[in-house]
Write a protein that holds these residues in place. Structure first.
Motif, short mmCIF file in Angstrom:
data_model
loop_
_atom_site.label_atom_id
_atom_site.label_comp_id
_atom_site.label_asym_id
_atom_site.label_seq_id
_atom_site.Cartn_x
_atom_site.Cartn_y
_atom_site.Cartn_z
N VAL A 194 0.85 -1.18 0.00
CA VAL A 194 0.00 0.00 0.00
C VAL A 194 0.89 1.23 0.00
O VAL A 194 1.81 1.35 0.81
N ASP A 195 0.64 2.11 -0.95
CA ASP A 195 1.34 3.39 -1.02
C ASP A 195 0.31 4.48 -0.75
O ASP A 195 -0.78 4.47 -1.33
N ARG A 196 0.66 5.40 0.12
CA ARG A 196 -0.28 6.48 0.45
C ARG A 196 0.37 7.83 0.13
O ARG A 196 1.53 8.06 0.43
N VAL A 197 -0.41 8.68 -0.52
CA VAL A 197 0.06 10.01 -0.91
C VAL A 197 -0.89 11.04 -0.33
O VAL A 197 -2.11 10.95 -0.51
N VAL A 198 -0.33 12.02 0.36
CA VAL A 198 -1.09 13.15 0.89
C VAL A 198 -0.79 14.37 0.03
O VAL A 198 0.38 14.69 -0.22
N PHE A 199 -1.85 15.03 -0.47
CA PHE A 199 -1.70 16.23 -1.28
C PHE A 199 -2.23 17.43 -0.50
O PHE A 199 -3.42 17.72 -0.57
N PRO A 200 -1.40 18.12 0.25
CA PRO A 200 -1.92 19.29 0.97
C PRO A 200 -2.34 20.38 -0.03
O PRO A 200 -1.57 20.71 -0.93
N PRO A 201 -3.53 20.96 0.09
CA PRO A 201 -4.57 20.64 1.07
C PRO A 201 -5.68 19.77 0.48
O PRO A 201 -6.79 19.74 0.99
N ARG A 202 -5.40 19.03 -0.61
CA ARG A 202 -6.46 18.43 -1.41
C ARG A 202 -6.94 17.07 -0.93
O ARG A 202 -8.04 16.66 -1.25
N GLY A 203 -6.12 16.34 -0.17
CA GLY A 203 -6.61 15.07 0.34
C GLY A 203 -5.59 13.96 0.29
O GLY A 203 -4.38 14.20 0.19
N VAL A 204 -6.10 12.72 0.31
CA VAL A 204 -5.27 11.53 0.46
C VAL A 204 -5.71 10.47 -0.54
O VAL A 204 -6.90 10.25 -0.75
N VAL A 205 -4.75 9.81 -1.18
CA VAL A 205 -5.01 8.70 -2.09
C VAL A 205 -4.16 7.52 -1.66
O VAL A 205 -2.97 7.67 -1.36
N SER A 206 -4.77 6.33 -1.61
CA SER A 206 -4.04 5.10 -1.33
C SER A 206 -4.04 4.22 -2.58
O SER A 206 -5.07 4.08 -3.24
N VAL A 207 -2.90 3.63 -2.89
CA VAL A 207 -2.76 2.70 -4.02
C VAL A 207 -2.36 1.35 -3.46
O VAL A 207 -1.31 1.22 -2.84
N VAL A 208 -3.19 0.33 -3.69
CA VAL A 208 -2.96 -1.02 -3.16
C VAL A 208 -2.68 -1.96 -4.32
O VAL A 208 -3.37 -1.91 -5.36
N SER A 209 -1.70 -2.83 -4.16
CA SER A 209 -1.35 -3.78 -5.22
C SER A 209 -0.79 -5.04 -4.59
O SER A 209 -0.31 -5.03 -3.46
N PRO A 210 -0.85 -6.17 -5.33
CA PRO A 210 -0.24 -7.40 -4.82
C PRO A 210 1.28 -7.27 -4.82
O PRO A 210 1.85 -6.52 -5.61
N LEU A 211 1.95 -7.99 -3.93
CA LEU A 211 3.40 -8.11 -4.00
C LEU A 211 3.70 -9.27 -4.93
O LEU A 211 3.61 -10.43 -4.55
N GLY A 212 4.00 -8.94 -6.16
CA GLY A 212 4.12 -9.97 -7.18
C GLY A 212 2.74 -10.30 -7.74
O GLY A 212 1.75 -9.64 -7.45
N GLU A 213 2.68 -11.34 -8.52
CA GLU A 213 1.43 -11.70 -9.18
C GLU A 213 0.66 -12.79 -8.45
O GLU A 213 -0.37 -13.25 -8.92
N SER A 214 1.13 -13.20 -7.28
CA SER A 214 0.56 -14.40 -6.65
C SER A 214 -0.49 -14.09 -5.59
O SER A 214 -1.05 -15.02 -5.01
N ALA A 215 -0.76 -12.82 -5.30
CA ALA A 215 -1.66 -12.53 -4.19
C ALA A 215 -2.73 -11.49 -4.53
O ALA A 215 -2.99 -10.58 -3.75
N PRO A 216 -3.41 -11.62 -5.68
CA PRO A 216 -4.41 -10.60 -6.02
C PRO A 216 -5.60 -10.59 -5.06
O PRO A 216 -6.14 -9.53 -4.76
N ARG A 217 -6.04 -11.75 -4.58
CA ARG A 217 -7.18 -11.79 -3.65
C ARG A 217 -6.87 -11.01 -2.39
O ARG A 217 -7.70 -10.25 -1.90
N GLU A 218 -5.67 -11.22 -1.85
CA GLU A 218 -5.30 -10.53 -0.62
C GLU A 218 -5.23 -9.02 -0.82
O GLU A 218 -5.68 -8.24 0.02
N ALA A 219 -4.66 -8.60 -1.96
CA ALA A 219 -4.57 -7.16 -2.24
C ALA A 219 -5.96 -6.54 -2.38
O ALA A 219 -6.22 -5.45 -1.87
#
Length: 313
Positions: free
Chosen positions: A96-121
């Motif tokens: 999970v990568d999180r970016v804060v854009f002052p003062p506009r808000g927050v975005v989180s980007v979630v991805s699997p670690l590799g191609e083997s865990a899409p359900r978990e992501a």
């Protein structure tokens, strides 16, 4: 007497600016945990260059034991080679990568670690969205990814789900990041998306986490050791504070506390206490002054009114 929940966190300061910014994160843990009625117990084992100087090993056996016994791990610098050894011992499945854009808000980007865990992501992305603004945007992916997305969405009827192709998502994130809450994407798209989000906007604060199926996750800032400014008291602790907020929410499940700390970082960045790396003229705030500003914003950023009483010794 009320016994507060206690969490064990391994804090790996390393060298360079690591000890300075970790000290600010420790103060933030103490303050936000008091507001939300739990406690963070920290262990600070030797790590990286610091550990090598003391023991001849960058990752001593006792440090491995400390990280494995902790409920979450906070690392003060992202480019420490010994971090790979820590992560190799863990059951990590999503990023999970999180970016804060002052003062506009927050975005989180979630991805699997590799191609083997899409359900978990996908499960992590929906859990994060339910604790936030209840919106997931899926970017990229093949038919199998879409099948898994639909299956996960069916378990979360209150979450709005959008599907965007990469080119449209890139445009929207570049110009209107405030429209997004949680973005979930296959591993192959994660780096390009994060590169776009992180570099299309100034100012911004970035942090990341590696989430585990069982055992501790690892949370880190975007910066390295910055040895050229170490010891001067001018390092910007915002990225590590955002990593600490990620740890609280995604690592320990204390999502309201994570919101409070993230909000305080956003307010401190917006209200103008920039450290020297963000100042074009004049004198910037010291590391401690920025930390003081964040701590002063915690009560105003409190999103819940959980009742608790301090445990009496």
């Amino acid at each position: 007497m009320t016994n507060r929940t206690k969490y064990l966190v391994a804090c790996l300061s390393g060298h360079g600016i690591g000890p300075e910014v970790m000290a600010v994160a420790s103060r933030a843990f103490a303050a936000v945990s008091r507001l939300h009625g739990f406690a963070v117990v920290e262990v600070h084992p030797p790590f990286g260059a610091e550990a090598f100087t003391q023991t001849g090993r960058a990752l001593p056996v006792e440090t491995r034991r400390s990280t494995l016994s902790a409920q979450a791990i906070l690392v003060a610098t992202a480019n420490e080679p010994a971090l790979a050894g820590v992560e190799s011992d863990l059951d990590l499945h999503a990023r999970v990568d999180r970016v804060v854009f002052p003062p506009r808000g927050v975005v989180s980007v979630v991805s699997p670690l590799g191609e083997s865990a899409p359900r978990e992501a996908l499960a992590e992305a929906f859990a994060a969205a339910r604790a936030s603004r209840a919106r997931v945007v899926s970017v990229g992916g093949d038919a199998d990814w879409r099948t898994l997305l639909d299956a996960e969405a069916s378990r979360h009827p209150g979450v709005i789900v959008d599907v965007l192709p990469m080119n449209r998502a890139a445009s929207e994130l570049a110009f209107h990041p405030e429209r997004f809450d949680v973005v979930v994407t296959p591993a192959a798209f994660a780096e390009p998306l994060m590169g776009l989000v992180a570099h299309s906007h100034r100012p911004r604060v970035v942090a990341s986490g590696r989430l585990a199926g069982s055992g501790p996750g690892v949370f880190a800032p975007a910066h390295g050791a910055a040895e050229d400014i170490a010891g001067q008291g001018v390092a910007n602790p915002a990225s590590l504070l955002l990593a600490a907020a990620l740890l609280l929410g995604e690592g320990l499940g204390e999502r309201r506390a994570a919101e409070t700390l993230t909000g305080a970082v956003l307010r401190a960045c917006t209200d103008g206490v920039p450290t020297p790396d963000l100042v074009t003229s004049g004198v910037g705030a010291t590391t401690r002054e920025f930390g003081d500003a964040v701590l002063s914003e915690l009560p105003a950023s409190l999103t819940t009114a959980e009742f608790y009483r301090e445990a009496v010794a």
